[in-house]
Enzyme design. Structure first.
Site, PDB file in Angstrom:
ATOM      1  N   GLN A 135       0.854  -1.187   0.000  1.00  0.00           N
ATOM      2  CA  GLN A 135       0.000   0.000   0.000  1.00  0.00           C
ATOM      3  C   GLN A 135       0.893   1.242   0.000  1.00  0.00           C
ATOM      4  O   GLN A 135       1.688   1.439   0.910  1.00  0.00           O
ATOM      5  CB  GLN A 135      -0.866  -0.047   1.254  1.00  0.00           C
ATOM      6  N   SER A 138       1.739   6.778   2.432  1.00  0.00           N
ATOM      7  CA  SER A 138       2.532   7.760   3.183  1.00  0.00           C
ATOM      8  C   SER A 138       3.655   8.350   2.336  1.00  0.00           C
ATOM      9  O   SER A 138       4.226   7.670   1.480  1.00  0.00           O
ATOM     10  CB  SER A 138       3.153   7.109   4.412  1.00  0.00           C
ATOM     11  N   SER A 170       5.515  -0.843   3.726  1.00  0.00           N
ATOM     12  CA  SER A 170       5.829  -2.181   4.232  1.00  0.00           C
ATOM     13  C   SER A 170       5.808  -3.194   3.102  1.00  0.00           C
ATOM     14  O   SER A 170       4.880  -3.214   2.301  1.00  0.00           O
ATOM     15  CB  SER A 170       4.803  -2.614   5.284  1.00  0.00           C
ATOM     16  N   GLU A 253      -7.805  -1.187   7.251  1.00  0.00           N
ATOM     17  CA  GLU A 253      -6.480  -1.311   7.846  1.00  0.00           C
ATOM     18  C   GLU A 253      -6.588  -1.373   9.362  1.00  0.00           C
ATOM     19  O   GLU A 253      -6.044  -2.242  10.011  1.00  0.00           O
ATOM     20  CB  GLU A 253      -5.618  -0.116   7.435  1.00  0.00           C
ATOM     21  N   GLU A 381      -2.160   9.211  18.363  1.00  0.00           N
ATOM     22  CA  GLU A 381      -2.824  10.516  18.474  1.00  0.00           C
ATOM     23  C   GLU A 381      -3.923  10.660  17.419  1.00  0.00           C
ATOM     24  O   GLU A 381      -5.003  11.183  17.697  1.00  0.00           O
ATOM     25  CB  GLU A 381      -1.785  11.638  18.317  1.00  0.00           C
TER      26      GLU A 381
END
Lengths: 414, 375
Positions: A135, A138, A170, A253, A381
């Site tokens: 995927q 990012s 990853s 996810e 967060e």
């Protein structure tokens, strides 16, 4: 309420158990049972090969991606049957790590947004593990603020040309395909100019560089795109609707990361059961019991929370933001358990030499790997924000870049 | 498998919530909090009328004969409403002890009265500081009479009868403990009300002087029965704590939505959001542990003792966490007598030590897990 199997479920369980008993790679069972986060390593063999072989065997017998429709390589099973399978697969389920992203995130996205021909072509080999997916979301400029990504996709005839860079990808180094979120219109607000594609990771212009992680391992990568061509038929969802498409992926996810990773508690419980402290067995120590009990109720709470989510699913509800709690609790818990186990070992807790057979270095590996659990797939967060805003209904943060065209957003702090 | 309450049980919950909202408004809780009444008698009668007191009592003893899942549903709503009544002492402790160990005559005598709201019962277990343990019980039973002192006894000053843990031998062994049933209005028992951090639930000291008692269950089996009563009560109390946790979370959320500071609702600040998100997490983990324990209780599952301890710990933690952070989100306003925040805080910390504190249940949980692993 009924936590027992119905006769039908019991029959399914018996069938799964018998098949696993006859077919699972038993020679690795003990090693797999003992391995935990960051430590799923088999000595003397390539775990990727063992994992692929097990996945293929499951697929051939109809035990792969159980909840997917049969025509896409699944079994058409109910959510409850998937839980039963997971329970029965036990330690062999740890071999599925490399397929996690493909099965948990890419697959559902393809299923929701690709054309029929693409689904028939790409999903069955994804289910069987013959093809591995990653995927590509990012970027250096967009982690938690994923919509701030800058990788460009520009239309040229029937194709799109990709230029840019992804990071923290990853498994990119062993993946055959990837789903890719790009910017197609920088002149509109950041969420409104994104488009999703999938691509062959062997396409010309794709360059993969491993990142050496803080743990010493290299599970993720930087991926560079230099004039990479993607046909328009590999677009997922409408042009500039990539944000909505990505929400499907991200929700799956969080659901799959929360459900699939072990909590570390069984390992700690076993460890404490056999450990002798200066003044007696660790398990008789009041403070040890207290810590263990705290972890125990978190572990059981998570287990039953995911079961309740599955009941909601089987009643026709969609996986919701509530599922964010799994990973939020797990990440911190693994980190805490690891340092607690080391504390109990005293100075020797820092050792990772292979002859420290008492724990096989598993808590030390867990310690070094666990920081990533609190970051990957949404930081602690961000998950708290999601719970606060989307479950509890609190107002969104003030977003100063919300209605600003993407190419007018500042790119430097100072 | 199905990990949720049934539609009928959910309807029951909605009905209980609605009637408690009408019959037990914050004003009624305040009457007891401010010492103007020992408990809400009108609400108690209303609960009997709606059949809530006898939900898990079989029909032959005057109850509704529904079951423990239904009782869990009601318990959650009692906790949410902070009901200032003798529900936990009478229903979780006294009625469960009678159901587990009472003779037919004992059940016939007390259970119909409990279901009808005509008798308040309790369990007299503790004798000063310390968690449940056979060696902590000094009160003597001999020749059909009891001598000794129990404290704290929940609702002891207003109870009509008590199940009393008494010593019938001289060692630390379980077999030296037996249970007795005592009519507190028949003389020989002196009650003294004790103040405690949660004035909406009374506590008392009971002094037994040659008080007449009849055995409850076989002699020497008291500790075993007691352990089972505590396990059952732990699950029911956990649901009450869960109801309180959820309400404290809602109060904090609502305040964060309404309160403006620095020109925006305080709920838009991440520092406040994250407090509330963590409250949601602890309440959710507790809810899941509670659901499993409710099922294990209702089916008498082999791992019920383990599930009960887990639910008790998880719900205690959640209620303490949610009630204290509800005050934090409210700021100074949360620390006033006028705000309801402190009532939840008081209830959370009082229920945390009733039935044995966290350290008792932590020990139980680990012992039971080890036993299961060894088996």
């Amino acid at each position: 309420m009924n936590f027992d199997d119905t006769p039908q479920e019991a029959a399914f369980r018996a069938e799964a158990r018998a098949w696993i008993a006859a077919n699972a790679p038993k020679q690795y069972e003990e090693e797999l049972r003992k391995s935990s986060l960051g430590g799923t390593v088999l000595k003397n063999v390539n775990i990727l090969e063992v994992a692929k072989a097990w996945q293929k065997k499951k697929a051939d017998a109809g035990w792969a991606c159980l909840h997917w429709p049969k025509e896409y390589g699944g079994r058409g099973s109910s959510s409850i049957e998937c839980v039963i399978w997971q329970q029965e697969e036990g330690p062999f389920g740890k071999l599925s790590g490399m397929f996690f992203i493909g099965h948990g995130m890419c697959g559902p996205t393809i299923m929701a947004f690709a054309g029929e021909a693409e689904k028939k072509k790409y999903l069955p080999p994804l289910a069987s593990g013959e093809k591995v997916w990653c995927q590509l979301f990012s970027e250096p400029a967009g982690g938690s603020d994923i919509a701030g990504l800058r990788t460009r996709a520009e239309k040229r005839g029937d194709n799109w040309i990709i230029n840019g860079q992804k990071i923290w990808t990853s498994g990119a180094h062993y993946s055959d395909y990837g789903i890719l979120l790009t910017r197609t219109d920088p002149a509109v607000a950041k969420h409104k100019g994104l488009t999703m594609f999938f691509l062959d990771m062997k396409s010309p212009g794709v360059e993969i560089r491993p990142i050496k992680q803080a743990s010493g391992a290299s599970d993720f990568n930087e991926v560079y795109f230099a004039d990479v061509t993607i046909p328009d038929s590999q677009r997922l969802g409408a042009v500039n609707d990539g944000w909505n498409v990505s929400l499907t992926t991200l929700m799956n996810e969080r659901m799959s990361i929360g459900a699939g990773v072990s909590t570390g508690f069984p390992e700690l419980f076993d460890f404490c059961n056999s450990l002798m402290l200066e003044d007696g067995p660790a398990i008789q120590d009041r403070s040890v019991r207290s810590r263990l009990a705290n972890y125990a109720v978190k572990a059981s709470g998570l287990k039953y929370t995911s079961m309740r989510a599955i009941s909601a699913l089987s009643n026709g509800e969609r996986p919701g933001p509530e599922n964010s709690i799994g990973k939020l609790v797990l990440g911190a818990m693994l980190q805490d358990i690891a340092s607690y186990a080391m504390d109990l070992e005293g100075a020797a807790g820092a050792l990772t030499s292979a002859d420290e057979e008492i724990v096989n270095g598993q808590f030390q590996q867990m310690l070094l790997t666990s920081p990533s659990m609190r970051i990957a797939g949404g930081t602690d967060e961000i998950l708290r924000n999601i719970i606060a805003e989307r479950v509890l209904g609190l107002p969104g943060d003030i977003r100063v870049d919300k209605d600003v065209p993407f190419n007018k957003i500042p790119t430097k702090g100072r | 498998m199905n990990f949720d309450f049934s539609d009928e049980q959910k309807q029951m919950r909605d009905a209980a919530r609605q009637s408690l909202a009408e019959k037990c408004p914050p004003k009624a809780v305040r009457e007891v909090l401010d010492g103007k009444a020992t408990h809400d008698k009108a609400l108690w009668a209303g609960l009997a009328e709606m059949g809530f007191l006898g939900v898990a009592i079989p029909e032959e003893f005057g109850g509704a004969g529904a079951g423990h899942l239904e009782l869990c549903v009601i318990a959650e709503e009692m906790g949410r409403a902070l009901a200032p009544v003798r529900f936990s002492s009478t229903v979780y402790l006294a009625a469960e002890a009678l159901l587990l160990a009472g003779s037919d005559a004992q059940k016939q005598k007390w259970l119909p009265k409990i279901a009808a709201g005509e008798a308040i019962g309790t369990l007299a277990l503790f004798e000063g500081k310390g968690n449940p343990a056979p060696q902590g019980i000094k009160l003597q039973a001999s020749g059909g009479t009891l001598n000794g002192v129990k404290k704290p006894v929940p609702d002891g000053a207003i109870a009509d009868f008590a199940v009393v843990a008494a010593r019938t031998g001289s060692t630390r062994r379980d077999a030296d403990i037996s249970l007795s049933l005592v009519d507190l209005k028949a003389g020989g028992v002196e009650a003294r009300a004790l103040t405690n951090i949660d004035p909406t639930h009374g506590q008392a000291e009971l002094t037994f002087k040659n008080a007449k008692a009849e055995p409850l269950g076989a002699a020497g089996e008291g500790w075993g029965i007691l352990t089972q009563v505590l396990d059952r009560a732990a699950v029911l109390m956990a649901f009450e704590q869960l109801g309180g946790s959820d309400r404290a979370l809602e109060m904090g959320r609502d305040y964060a939505l309404d309160r403006i500071a620095f020109g925006r609702p305080i709920g838009s600040f991440q520092a406040v959001k994250h407090i509330l998100a963590d409250m949601y997490v602890s309440a959710t983990l507790a809810r899941s542990n509670c659901y499993y324990s409710a099922w294990a209780l209702s089916t008498n599952a082999a791992d019920f003792p383990e599930a009960a301890a887990a639910a008790r710990i998880s719900a205690t933690q959640a209620f303490q966490h949610c009630s204290k952070n509800n005050i934090q989100v409210h700021g100074g306003m949360g620390f006033t007598w006028e705000s309801d925040c402190h009532i939840y805080y008081r209830r959370a910390n009082a229920t945390a030590v009733a039935l044995g504190s966290l350290s008792y249940w932590e020990r139980q949980l680990i012992d039971r897990m080890r036993k299961k692993n060894a088996a």
